[in-house]
Every structure is written in structure tokens, then in C-alpha cells.
Scaffold this motif. Structure first.
Motif, PDB file in Angstrom:
ATOM      1  N   PHE A 314       0.831  -1.204   0.000  1.00 49.02           N
ATOM      2  CA  PHE A 314       0.000   0.000   0.000  1.00 49.02           C
ATOM      3  C   PHE A 314       0.873   1.265   0.000  1.00 49.02           C
ATOM      4  N   VAL A 315       1.874   1.311   0.877  1.00 49.51           N
ATOM      5  CA  VAL A 315       2.682   2.541   0.937  1.00 49.51           C
ATOM      6  C   VAL A 315       3.478   2.723  -0.361  1.00 49.51           C
ATOM      7  N   ARG A 316       3.872   1.632  -0.974  1.00 45.68           N
ATOM      8  CA  ARG A 316       4.571   1.770  -2.262  1.00 45.68           C
ATOM      9  C   ARG A 316       3.614   2.349  -3.307  1.00 45.68           C
ATOM     10  N   ASP A 398      16.457  -0.153   7.253  1.00 49.58           N
ATOM     11  CA  ASP A 398      15.566  -0.511   6.142  1.00 49.58           C
ATOM     12  C   ASP A 398      15.040   0.699   5.382  1.00 49.58           C
ATOM     13  N   ALA A 399      15.655   1.889   5.591  1.00 48.12           N
ATOM     14  CA  ALA A 399      15.072   3.114   5.027  1.00 48.12           C
ATOM     15  C   ALA A 399      15.362   3.263   3.528  1.00 48.12           C
ATOM     16  N   PHE A 400      14.330   3.135   2.743  1.00 51.16           N
ATOM     17  CA  PHE A 400      14.374   3.449   1.313  1.00 51.16           C
ATOM     18  C   PHE A 400      13.156   4.328   1.069  1.00 51.16           C
ATOM     19  N   PRO A 406       5.991   7.470   2.893  1.00 49.25           N
ATOM     20  CA  PRO A 406       4.571   7.419   3.277  1.00 49.25           C
ATOM     21  C   PRO A 406       4.383   7.075   4.754  1.00 49.25           C
ATOM     22  N   ASN A 407       5.288   6.271   5.305  1.00 47.54           N
ATOM     23  CA  ASN A 407       5.186   5.948   6.724  1.00 47.54           C
ATOM     24  C   ASN A 407       5.449   7.171   7.598  1.00 47.54           C
ATOM     25  N   THR A 408       6.449   7.946   7.218  1.00 50.54           N
ATOM     26  CA  THR A 408       6.858   9.073   8.049  1.00 50.54           C
ATOM     27  C   THR A 408       5.969  10.289   7.793  1.00 50.54           C
TER      28      THR A 408
END
Ligand SMILES: Cc1cc2nc3c(=O)[nH]c(=O)nc-3n(C[C@H](O)[C@H](O)[C@H](O)COP(=O)(O)OP(=O)(O)OC[C@H]3O[C@@H](n4cnc5c(N)ncnc54)[C@H](O)[C@@H]3O)c2cc1C
Ligand code: SF4
Length: 512
Positions: A314-316, A398-400, A406-408
């Protein structure tokens, strides 16, 4: 067709679309460590180690398959230190090639670089879809078309139907799609976090650690406790240990936090998935098999599968649908600076100090810590979204950008105004107290509502709602807290405003 195949540092999968038609008799695979990628944010040292070590191992893996690999190291004197520069150099030194092929990059910055290369390289450039994801861009756009709101839960159900995961014909197994309500347990007193597999660095990883320490001495984090997978076999060890030993407890304690125990029952596989060492569908199928054989309960397996085929996909989808300007939105007009203690961990707030400390030591914090401790605090303080986004890009293994942003920007700080989440995940100290053992050892008093010893989250929470009333009051999911706020006496309202602003300015490091 003689082909130059460019493989990026987060594309280390055997099944990568750009490697499917690899012709080992004549093609060349190019992997390049370049400063442009190492420096566009000042990544945590462990992330640099993981990506470079994993790239080197993947190059060896391809060579073992008989492929011709051109591997450019960071310290190669001829290295142009940009990806397009290295493609050009490979073409001129090893060409001619009939074409350059790559799998689509994972973020807008590199998408633009590849688009530019198509015009300027002089060789045809073919970009293939990234088949490691379940939902293609067009499919997500079609799903989103015409919807007033994009909600993960409905998207997730589509992905369940599409994959057949945890399905009984066209119905969800267990009679419901989502078992989240069962996954909010606090850790019972005395229960210990399980032992986790940690990969001791071998010679290759140790030499990369030395290089990173020498070249990036001032980047955030330590490498002393590096234990992440950098190869497929190591990632397989992590995953199989997780499925066999940890998954059964994943659901119950998914939202729990414990001082000094960063990992609890979490998978620790996001980085390995994101760079291609673990196949996400394989992880989901194995989790499902654990449920079908009775080795793990449904609430755990459903929760795990939902994170991967639900949230991750979803976030992608949101990232690519929203476009490169998504990161510029600032729905709550937040302008504050990021407090220094996000880097140093030097704060009396026991919860924040713990999360920052193990983020520095392991480049890891689990979801609820990212969301409800550091994210929540940044939102309540009104820190500028760009500063928050940058911090998350820097500090986690894991930050890409496609998954971090979208998470942040969406879930944690509501800077997107409600595209990812239907309401801000704002909470006072009571939430942290309920889900953790932090508050008992804190200098602040979590139950105090005002005064110098009151937990800062408490006043900041009400001050945040008050300050943003014009923007948030109409949100039906916030009706209850706004009703409570309206019921406060004028004296309490004035106290919230005055003390809340004093704490906010103090924590932001601004003049009183
Ligand atoms: C503010 C914030 C920033 C985040 N930044 C990142 C990031 O840069 N990279 C990243 O991979 N995840 C990010 N996440 C999502 C999530 O926190 C991590 O994926 C998770 O903590 C990784 O640890 P794990 O492998 O132990 O996950 P588990 O808790 O075991 O979950 C299993 C898997 O589900 C996936 N997953 C879970 N939640 C999410 C989510 N919200 N979005 C996407 N995938 C998810 C991951 O692949 C993860 O490995 C962020 C969440 C928040 C709230
Ligand atoms: S009292 Fe407040 S600041 Fe201290 S640990 Fe609890 S929530 Fe965090």
C-alpha cells in the motif's frame, strides 16, 4: 542482443526482472558503489555496511552462476561516483552493447536519473517493472481511481484475494479479514523477549565495516553490534528462525514496547526484504504454512501477512501515485526544528532515550516505537516534516524512500493531510504507559497532567489538538478528543496553551 545489465544496491534478488534473460555468454552485469548514493542522505553506518557487503556478495553469487560482473568499488580511483557516470564508463570500456537494461528504481530521484540517461546515453535504455512487488503501478492506480479515500484495509483485502493467502475460497479464513484487536497486548510482567539470531560479521563484512568507519566517521550510529544479513543464506537463517520460533508471539505483542528490548517478537527482515535477500511472498507463504500446520496462531500470521501484502504494498502504491511532490506537503504547517536529542538520545524522557539509543546501536526500532514514540513526539512538537523525513531516512537499516516516506510523512506526522491514515496517530503518555514499561523508570510522572513533572506527551497532546483545531476538528475520528477538549474549564484550556507551548519551545530548543 549484447546487454549491459545495471543492478542497484536494493535489487539483489536472484529473480530480478533485469536478470531473468541474462545471457552469460555475452552480457555484463554492472554493480557500482558510488558516493552519490552513499551521500544523498547521511545514512546510518550499519546501512552502508549492509548494502555494500550485500552488493559484493551478490556479485560473487552472479559470478558463481557464470556471469561476467563488473563491480566498481567506492575506492576505485577511476570511479566517477555517480550511477550514470559508471554506466557511461562501462559502455565506453566494455561496449559496444545493443542496450542497457535495468529494473525500475525504487524512488523518484533515481527514476529521474534513469529518464535523463535515456536521452543522453546514446544506447537504448530499457527499464523493466519490478516484479518483486505484488501490485503493479497501473493496478494500484486503477484501484485508487474514483475512491474518495484510500484505505489500506480495503486494498489489503484485494491483495488477499489476488494471492489466495489465508483464503478459504473467496472468504477470509477464520471468518474475518483482520485480527488486529487481538494484537494489542502489553507484555505480561516477567515475560522475557525471545533469543534472536544475530549474524556475526565474517571477513568480508568486517572489511566493509572498516571501510565505512574510515570513510564515514561522522555518520550516525555505531557498527559495533552489526548483525544484519548481507547474503541470501544469512537472510534465510533469519527468516526460518523467525517463522519457526518467533512468529507464534508476533501477533499478541506486536504493539508492545519494553525498555532495553528493541526486537521482541518482530521479524527483523524489512532490510533483507527491501534489498532483495528475502522474497516477501515466500515469507508470507511460509507464515501461512505455519498456521495451517498449527505451529502459529491465526492472529499472528494474519498480522504478519497484512504488514507485507497490505501495508508494504500500500505505501509503495501511495508513493508512486502521489508523485515527487508528495514530500513537500505540510498539512499541519509544522515548522519547528528537529530536537538534538533525536541524535544524541540525551533526554529525560525514558521512552525517547531508549528508542534513540537502540536506533543508534542497531539502526532499528520496531513499528510502534517509530510511530508512537519518535513519530508521535515529532508531530506533537510541530517539527517540520522535511526534518522528520530526513531523520527517518538516516537512522534506520531498512530506510528506502518509497517505504520510508509514506510511513513518516503520512502515517507518523500527518503531513500529507490524511492520504495514508484517516487521522493523526497522536497520543499522550497514557498510551505509551499502557503498551510499555518505560514510564516506571522515567523522571516524569505519566499520570500528572500539568506542572514541571508532568509527562511532556500529556500537555503536548492537548496543545497539539488545540493548535490544530481548525485543521482537524471536523475529522470524525477525532470527535471524541475534541469533545473532551471542549469540556475543559477555561483555566485548564489556558494552562494547556501556556504550559504546552513552554514545553514545546523547551524541547525544540527555542528561546522561551
Ligand atoms: C515512521 C515510520 C517509518 C518507517 N520507515 C520504514 C522504512 O524506512 N523502511 C521499512 O521497510 N519500513 C518502515 N516502516 C515500517 C515498519 O516500522 C518497519 O517495516 C518494521 O519496523 C521493520 O521491522 P521488522 O522487519 O521487524 O518488521 P515486522 O514488525 O516483523 O513486520 C514484518 C514486515 O512487514 C513489513 N511492514 C510492517 N509494517 C510496515 C509498514 N508500515 N510499511 C511497510 N512495510 C511494513 C516489513 O517488511 C516488515 O519486515 C516505518 C514505520 C514508521 C511508523
Ligand atoms: S512518563 Fe512520558 S516521557 Fe516518561 S517514559 Fe512515560 S511517556 Fe515517555
Amino acid at each position: 542482443m549484447r546487454t549491459l545489465r545495471l543492478v542497484l544496491g536494493d535489487q539483489l534478488s536472484d529473480t530480478l526482472s533485469s536478470l531473468v534473460e541474462l545471457d552469460i555468454r555475452q552480457d555484463v552485469v554492472l554493480l557500482a558503489e558510488v558516493m552519490a548514493e552513499a551521500e544523498y542522505v547521511r545514512h546510518h553506518k550499519q546501512k552502508l555496511v549492509m548494502v555494500f557487503a550485500a552488493m559484493r556478495r551478490f556479485a560473487d553469487r552472479l559470478r558463481d552462476r557464470g556471469a561476467t560482473v563488473r563491480y566498481v568499488r567506492l575506492d576505485d580511483p577511476a570511479n566517477t561516483q555517480t550511477l550514470d557516470g559508471e554506466v557511461r564508463r562501462a559502455v565506453s570500456e566494455l561496449g559496444p552493447f545493443d542496450r542497457v537494461v535495468l529494473t525500475e528504481p525504487g524512488e523518484w530521484r533515481l527514476h529521474q536519473l534513469v529518464e535523463d540517461m535515456k536521452w543522453t546515453l546514446g544506447e537504448p535504455v530499457e527499464v523493466l517493472e519490478d516484479a518483486r512487488f505484488l501490485c503493479r503501478h497501473g493496478e494500484f492506480a486503477a484501484w485508487a481511481e474514483g475512491r474518495k479515500e484510500l484505505r489500506m484495509e480495503f486494498f489489503y483485502r484485494e491483495m488477499r484475494r489476488k494471492t489466495g493467502l489465508l483464503m478459504d475460497g473467496d472468504r477470509p479464513v477464520g471468518g474475518q479479514w483482520n485480527f488486529d484487536k487481538e494484537n494489542r497486548k502489553r507484555l505480561p510482567r516477567g515475560i522475557k523477549a525471545p533469543h534472536r539470531v544475530w549474524i556475526a560479521p565474517d571477513d568480508l563484512t568486517r572489511s566493509v565495516i572498516a571501510e565505512v568507519e574510515a570513510r564515514f566517521p561522522d555518520n550516525f550510529g555505531t557498527t559495533a553490534r552489526f548483525g544484519w544479513a548481507t547474503g541470501h543464506e544469512e537472510a534465510e537463517r533469519l527468516l526460518s528462525h523467525f517463522i519457526a520460533e518467533i512468529l507464534p508471539g508476533f501477533g499478541d505483542y506486536e504493539d508492545a514496547m519494553a525498555k532495553g528490548s528493541p526486537f521482541l517478537w518482530h521479524g527483523l527482515i524489512s532490510a533483507a526484504i527491501n534489498i532483495g535477500l528475502v522474497d516477501p511472498m515466500d515469507a508470507c507463504r511460509r507464515a501461512e504454512a505455519a498456521w495451517r500446520t498449527g505451529a502459529a496462531p491465526l492472529n499472528a500470521v494474519e498480522g504478519f501477512v497484512r504488514q507485507i501484502i497490505g501495508w508494504r504494498e500500500f505505501v509503495r502504491g501511495i508513493y508512486w501515485l502521489q508523485g515527487p511532490d508528495y514530500k513537500k506537503t505540510n498539512a499541519l504547517a509544522a515548522e519547528g526544528p528537529l530536537p538534538w536529542f533525536y541524535w544524541s538520545g540525551e533526554t529525560d524522557m525514558a521512552c525517547v532515550a531508549d528508542v534513540v539509543a537502540h536506533t543508534r546501536d542497531y539502526a532499528y526500532a520496531h513499528h510502534i516505537q517509530r510511530l508512537m514514540v519518535t513519530g508521535n513526539l515529532a508531530m506533537l512538537l510541530g517539527v517540520a516534516p522535511a526534518e522528520v523525513d530526513d531523520w527517518y531516512m538516516v537512522v534506520f537499516i531498512d530506510a528506502f524512500e518509497w517505504v520510508e516516506l509514506p510511513n513518516t510523512h503520512g502515517m507518523a506526522t500527518f503531513a500529507d493531510g490524511g492520504i495514508v491514515g484517516s487521522k493523526p496517530y497522536a497520543a499522550g503518555g497514557a498510551y505509551i504507559d499502557r503498551m510499555s514499561d518505560y514510564c516506571g523508570g522515567c523522571r516524569y510522572e505519566v499520570k500528572a497532567k500539568s506542572g514541571p513533572d508532568a509527562c511532556p506527551f500529556n500537555l503536548l497532546y492537548w496543545a497539539f489538538l488545540d493548535r490544530n483545531a481548525d485543521r482537524l476538528k471536523a475529522n470524525p475520528r477525532l470527535a471524541m478528543p475534541y469533545r473532551t477538549l471542549a469540556g475543559f474549564t477555561p483555566a485548564r484550556r489556558a494552562e494547556i496553551e501556556r504550559e504546552g507551548e513552554t514545553i514545546r519551545r523547551r524541547l525544540l530548543g527555542l528561546a522561551p
